[in-house]
Write a protein that holds these residues in place. Sequence first.
Motif, short mmCIF file in Angstrom:
data_model
loop_
_atom_site.label_atom_id
_atom_site.label_comp_id
_atom_site.label_asym_id
_atom_site.label_seq_id
_atom_site.Cartn_x
_atom_site.Cartn_y
_atom_site.Cartn_z
N ALA A 19 0.82 -1.22 0.00
CA ALA A 19 0.00 0.00 0.00
C ALA A 19 0.85 1.26 0.00
N ARG A 20 2.13 1.14 0.36
CA ARG A 20 3.01 2.31 0.37
C ARG A 20 4.21 2.06 -0.53
N ASN A 21 4.67 3.12 -1.17
CA ASN A 21 5.78 3.01 -2.12
C ASN A 21 7.12 3.10 -1.39
N VAL A 40 1.49 6.63 0.39
CA VAL A 40 0.45 5.76 -0.16
C VAL A 40 0.64 5.67 -1.67
N VAL A 41 0.72 4.45 -2.17
CA VAL A 41 1.00 4.26 -3.59
C VAL A 41 -0.15 4.82 -4.41
N ASP A 72 -2.52 5.70 -7.88
CA ASP A 72 -3.09 4.94 -8.98
C ASP A 72 -2.09 4.82 -10.12
N ILE A 104 0.52 2.19 -9.36
CA ILE A 104 -0.02 0.84 -9.45
C ILE A 104 -0.11 0.41 -10.90
N TRP A 162 -2.21 -2.33 -1.73
CA TRP A 162 -3.03 -1.21 -2.21
C TRP A 162 -4.51 -1.57 -2.26
N SER A 163 -4.78 -2.85 -2.52
CA SER A 163 -6.15 -3.30 -2.71
C SER A 163 -6.89 -3.55 -1.40
N ARG A 186 -10.69 0.67 -4.34
CA ARG A 186 -9.72 1.00 -5.38
C ARG A 186 -9.68 -0.03 -6.51
#
Length: 344
Positions: free
Chosen positions: A97-99, A104-105, A107, A110, A137-138, A143
């Motif tokens: 979920a984080r880069n 927060v990653v 769209d 992704i 992320w999901s 999302r």
Amino acid sequence: MQDFSIGCNGRGVRHLEPATLEEQFRMLRDSKVFDHFDRMPQPGEEADYLRLANKYGVPVRTGLWSYTAGRDEGLLEHNLRISKEAGGEFHNIMLYARNAQGMVVSDEEIVAFYSHAWNLGQKIGIAIGMEVHIYMWSEDLRRVTPIANRIRAAGMPFNFVLDHSHALLKLDNPEEQDVVGIRADVESGRFVIDPYEPGNVLDEWIKQNMVHWLQIRPVSPDGPKNVWDLKENGHYGRACQYPFKRPLPGEWHSQWVAWRVEPCKEVVRRMLAHHYMTPGSPLRYVTTDMIDMPDYGGGARYSLFEQNIAIAQWFKKTAAEIKQEIAASAQTTSSPTTLIPSVS
């Protein structure tokens, strides 16, 4: 319609104690219910996976790894290549979920990671997909469809790995909903998780005809945390696993109630009905996922493998019943695709 390849997650090929790699392959073969081993060859053991797969006649078709956008693009290519060399056909990309910068990653990140994986997979000869999963992320279930649409708009299919447990985990569980800030949307009815309610997100995903791989692990609405496995942060494991069949006395930390498994079974039934009534359904892989990590079955005193076998046996029986019911209905109605089979 093609048959499924049914696999067992490598973290669940054990009873109470961990099994050696050779023991795992032997257990899978001797169970007579699994077609493949769901496990990416672990670092340093790549040759052993291929050797044992050939020895026991249990191929390694699916596997996964976790990645961070902006850091692990090179690792992805390495993993795809070693998976392919071991006979892998599909690689599940778990994108955090984080880069790499701790943000927060987005769209865009992704989609870029998926595009990178897709192009590599086309070159190497292995399919790729992304899963709905906690810590990724999901986990914000809202999302998934927008990302799927963006990837399709970019000219690629969105290959989805449906682990319904990571959606149903948040059913009737405000604490889990708060993890990703969906509680207000759920309570207002703007976002529906409950598979028995119209407009729910699981039906939405199934109807997009994008599920290539179905993972089966029961959870319970507002289920108990795993109080038999304390995590490094001092918290008990999350409620990501509920026994499929009744544990014996002393084998589990909570009371087991059969109806709590039903929402998970219902999603599987709907996935099967969609598959058999939809020409071109991409569903090919099914895995059982009763596993040993803290958020799942870590510390459990029931056999993880026996639970996985029970799921596989139930799945095969249920799939055969639904397929037969749909075929019978096709002979008596001019619109068989309007039938929703009722299979218990």
